[in-house]
Design a protein around this motif. Structure first.
Motif, PDB file in Angstrom:
ATOM      1  N   CYS A 201     -19.797  21.032  44.019  1.00 54.77           N
ATOM      2  CA  CYS A 201     -20.692  20.222  43.192  1.00 54.77           C
ATOM      3  C   CYS A 201     -21.973  19.851  43.917  1.00 54.77           C
ATOM      4  O   CYS A 201     -22.690  18.920  43.512  1.00 54.77           O
ATOM      5  N   GLY A 202     -22.281  20.567  45.004  1.00 53.73           N
ATOM      6  CA  GLY A 202     -23.565  20.391  45.655  1.00 53.73           C
ATOM      7  C   GLY A 202     -23.557  19.620  46.951  1.00 53.73           C
ATOM      8  O   GLY A 202     -24.615  19.405  47.557  1.00 53.73           O
ATOM      9  N   PHE A 203     -22.376  19.200  47.424  1.00 56.60           N
ATOM     10  CA  PHE A 203     -22.281  18.462  48.680  1.00 56.60           C
ATOM     11  C   PHE A 203     -21.933  19.417  49.822  1.00 56.60           C
ATOM     12  O   PHE A 203     -21.471  20.537  49.599  1.00 56.60           O
ATOM     13  N   THR A 204     -22.149  18.951  51.043  1.00 62.54           N
ATOM     14  CA  THR A 204     -21.791  19.737  52.223  1.00 62.54           C
ATOM     15  C   THR A 204     -20.929  18.886  53.155  1.00 62.54           C
ATOM     16  O   THR A 204     -20.932  17.659  53.083  1.00 62.54           O
ATOM     17  N   GLY A 205     -20.200  19.576  54.036  1.00 62.91           N
ATOM     18  CA  GLY A 205     -19.440  18.896  55.080  1.00 62.91           C
ATOM     19  C   GLY A 205     -18.342  17.982  54.582  1.00 62.91           C
ATOM     20  O   GLY A 205     -18.061  16.946  55.205  1.00 62.91           O
ATOM     21  N   ALA A 206     -17.689  18.325  53.486  1.00 57.31           N
ATOM     22  CA  ALA A 206     -16.640  17.467  52.940  1.00 57.31           C
ATOM     23  C   ALA A 206     -15.450  17.392  53.892  1.00 57.31           C
ATOM     24  O   ALA A 206     -14.995  18.410  54.419  1.00 57.31           O
ATOM     25  N   GLU A 207     -14.953  16.188  54.112  1.00 52.54           N
ATOM     26  CA  GLU A 207     -13.809  15.975  54.983  1.00 52.54           C
ATOM     27  C   GLU A 207     -12.818  15.036  54.312  1.00 52.54           C
ATOM     28  O   GLU A 207     -13.212  14.143  53.556  1.00 52.54           O
ATOM     29  N   ALA A 208     -11.532  15.238  54.596  1.00 52.79           N
ATOM     30  CA  ALA A 208     -10.467  14.400  54.044  1.00 52.79           C
ATOM     31  C   ALA A 208      -9.785  13.628  55.156  1.00 52.79           C
ATOM     32  O   ALA A 208      -9.501  14.182  56.222  1.00 52.79           O
ATOM     33  N   ASP A 209      -9.523  12.347  54.916  1.00 48.56           N
ATOM     34  CA  ASP A 209      -8.832  11.489  55.879  1.00 48.56           C
ATOM     35  C   ASP A 209      -7.651  10.832  55.160  1.00 48.56           C
ATOM     36  O   ASP A 209      -7.828   9.837  54.455  1.00 48.56           O
ATOM     37  N   PRO A 210      -6.428  11.372  55.313  1.00 52.15           N
ATOM     38  CA  PRO A 210      -5.265  10.784  54.639  1.00 52.15           C
ATOM     39  C   PRO A 210      -4.954   9.391  55.187  1.00 52.15           C
ATOM     40  O   PRO A 210      -5.087   9.137  56.395  1.00 52.15           O
ATOM     41  N   LEU A 211      -4.529   8.495  54.302  1.00 48.67           N
ATOM     42  CA  LEU A 211      -4.191   7.130  54.674  1.00 48.67           C
ATOM     43  C   LEU A 211      -2.742   6.842  54.310  1.00 48.67           C
ATOM     44  O   LEU A 211      -2.245   7.335  53.289  1.00 48.67           O
ATOM     45  N   SER A 212      -2.073   6.044  55.133  1.00 49.05           N
ATOM     46  CA  SER A 212      -0.702   5.594  54.821  1.00 49.05           C
ATOM     47  C   SER A 212       0.202   6.758  54.441  1.00 49.05           C
ATOM     48  O   SER A 212       0.802   6.779  53.363  1.00 49.05           O
ATOM     49  N   PHE A 213       0.275   7.747  55.336  1.00 46.67           N
ATOM     50  CA  PHE A 213       1.135   8.919  55.162  1.00 46.67           C
ATOM     51  C   PHE A 213       0.734   9.774  53.962  1.00 46.67           C
ATOM     52  O   PHE A 213       1.546  10.507  53.412  1.00 46.67           O
ATOM     53  N   GLY A 214      -0.522   9.670  53.554  1.00 48.19           N
ATOM     54  CA  GLY A 214      -1.009  10.511  52.457  1.00 48.19           C
ATOM     55  C   GLY A 214      -0.922   9.887  51.091  1.00 48.19           C
ATOM     56  O   GLY A 214      -1.232  10.546  50.089  1.00 48.19           O
ATOM     57  N   VAL A 215      -0.551   8.605  50.996  1.00 48.93           N
ATOM     58  CA  VAL A 215      -0.493   7.921  49.713  1.00 48.93           C
ATOM     59  C   VAL A 215      -1.895   7.792  49.112  1.00 48.93           C
ATOM     60  O   VAL A 215      -2.088   7.808  47.894  1.00 48.93           O
ATOM     61  N   ALA A 216      -2.891   7.665  49.963  1.00 49.36           N
ATOM     62  CA  ALA A 216      -4.295   7.642  49.546  1.00 49.36           C
ATOM     63  C   ALA A 216      -5.097   8.474  50.531  1.00 49.36           C
ATOM     64  O   ALA A 216      -4.584   8.841  51.605  1.00 49.36           O
ATOM     65  N   SER A 217      -6.339   8.782  50.190  1.00 48.07           N
ATOM     66  CA  SER A 217      -7.203   9.561  51.072  1.00 48.07           C
ATOM     67  C   SER A 217      -8.638   9.106  50.906  1.00 48.07           C
ATOM     68  O   SER A 217      -9.062   8.672  49.823  1.00 48.07           O
ATOM     69  N   ILE A 218      -9.387   9.190  52.010  1.00 49.33           N
ATOM     70  CA  ILE A 218     -10.834   8.983  51.992  1.00 49.33           C
ATOM     71  C   ILE A 218     -11.480  10.344  52.147  1.00 49.33           C
ATOM     72  O   ILE A 218     -11.151  11.116  53.050  1.00 49.33           O
ATOM     73  N   TYR A 219     -12.412  10.647  51.246  1.00 49.66           N
ATOM     74  CA  TYR A 219     -13.186  11.882  51.312  1.00 49.66           C
ATOM     75  C   TYR A 219     -14.655  11.525  51.543  1.00 49.66           C
ATOM     76  O   TYR A 219     -15.185  10.644  50.869  1.00 49.66           O
ATOM     77  N   THR A 220     -15.273  12.198  52.494  1.00 49.27           N
ATOM     78  CA  THR A 220     -16.688  11.980  52.751  1.00 49.27           C
ATOM     79  C   THR A 220     -17.417  13.310  52.699  1.00 49.27           C
ATOM     80  O   THR A 220     -16.855  14.369  52.999  1.00 49.27           O
ATOM     81  N   ALA A 221     -18.692  13.255  52.301  1.00 47.69           N
ATOM     82  CA  ALA A 221     -19.524  14.454  52.235  1.00 47.69           C
ATOM     83  C   ALA A 221     -20.982  14.010  52.253  1.00 47.69           C
ATOM     84  O   ALA A 221     -21.299  12.832  52.063  1.00 47.69           O
ATOM     85  N   VAL A 222     -21.867  14.984  52.447  1.00 47.42           N
ATOM     86  CA  VAL A 222     -23.300  14.714  52.540  1.00 47.42           C
ATOM     87  C   VAL A 222     -24.022  15.424  51.394  1.00 47.42           C
ATOM     88  O   VAL A 222     -23.708  16.572  51.061  1.00 47.42           O
ATOM     89  N   ALA A 223     -24.962  14.704  50.798  1.00 43.10           N
ATOM     90  CA  ALA A 223     -25.733  15.272  49.674  1.00 43.10           C
ATOM     91  C   ALA A 223     -26.789  16.235  50.180  1.00 43.10           C
ATOM     92  O   ALA A 223     -27.267  16.132  51.314  1.00 43.10           O
TER      93      ALA A 223
END
Length: 223
Positions: A201-223
């Protein structure tokens, strides 16, 4: 991807009990997740932050605390939820549909969305709209539920689909709404799949950071 009319009506009905219910159902870990997001955003030192699908403003308030010099705007299409956000101290609130936001191109340094993207009508269209309002080089951060891998996956899915709606139903009288939301977690992409969707969708450098054994996740990317 989801039924926006149902989502809007459901959140309108549970607006005054939403925060407490979430804290109980997550055993308070949602507070820790938002604090981590606040630290990440503060490290980016933004001047303008947009918190999309802000709901009752929990994340926007955390970002305000961490970034006292930034202008933090919370937007949501549910007026009842947004009223709670304003009452609790979110300084800038805007009633807006995340699929068609009333903000100019290249307006924000950081855009966050916590537990909101999953409930939007089209995940790709929503992400493209988020990309539009971010400045070039601006940061996207998505916090949302995901499914654990390994031995925890089965027990968590049982809790998600059988236990959680019953507890939430007792607390809010709206168990059907939480059955619906539990179903959205099952369908929502996570990990590498979500990173791939974000980058498509136009972003770069997307990364995933699982939280609490994968129950939630933080995703970051750059426009």
């Amino acid at each position: 991807m989801q039924d926006p009319n149902y989502v809007k009506k459901a959140f309108s009905r549970i607006a005054d009990r939403y925060v407490v219910t979430n804290h109980v159902l997550s055993l308070g870990t949602d507070i820790l997740w938002r604090k981590k997001v606040g630290r990440i955003v503060a490290d980016w030192n933004p001047a303008e932050v947009l918190d999309v699908a802000t709901g009752t403003g929990d994340l926007a308030l955390e970002i305000q605390r961490r970034c006292p010099d930034a202008k933090v705007t919370g937007s949501d299409f549910c007026e009842e939820m947004l009223a709670h956000a304003a009452e609790d101290g979110v300084r800038e609130t805007v009633v807006a549909d995340a699929m068609n936001m009333p903000f100019s191109d290249d307006s924000y340094d950081v855009l966050t969305v916590a537990f909101g993207l999953r409930n939007m009508a089209s995940w790709p269209d929503a992400l493209k709209e988020m990309r539009r309002v971010l400045k070039p080089g601006g940061h996207l951060l998505v916090l949302d539920f995901s499914l654990p891998t390994g031995v925890l996956r089965g027990p968590y899915r049982f809790y998600l689909n059988k236990v959680l709606p019953k507890i939430a139903g007792l607390m809010t009288g709206e168990g059907d709404a939480y059955e619906y939301l539990a179903g959205t977690i099952e369908k929502f992409p996570s990990g590498k799949d979500m990173c791939g969707l974000i980058e498509s969708c136009g972003f770069t450098g997307a990364e995933a950071d699982p939280l609490s054994f994968g129950v939630a996740s933080i995703y970051t990317a750059v426009a």
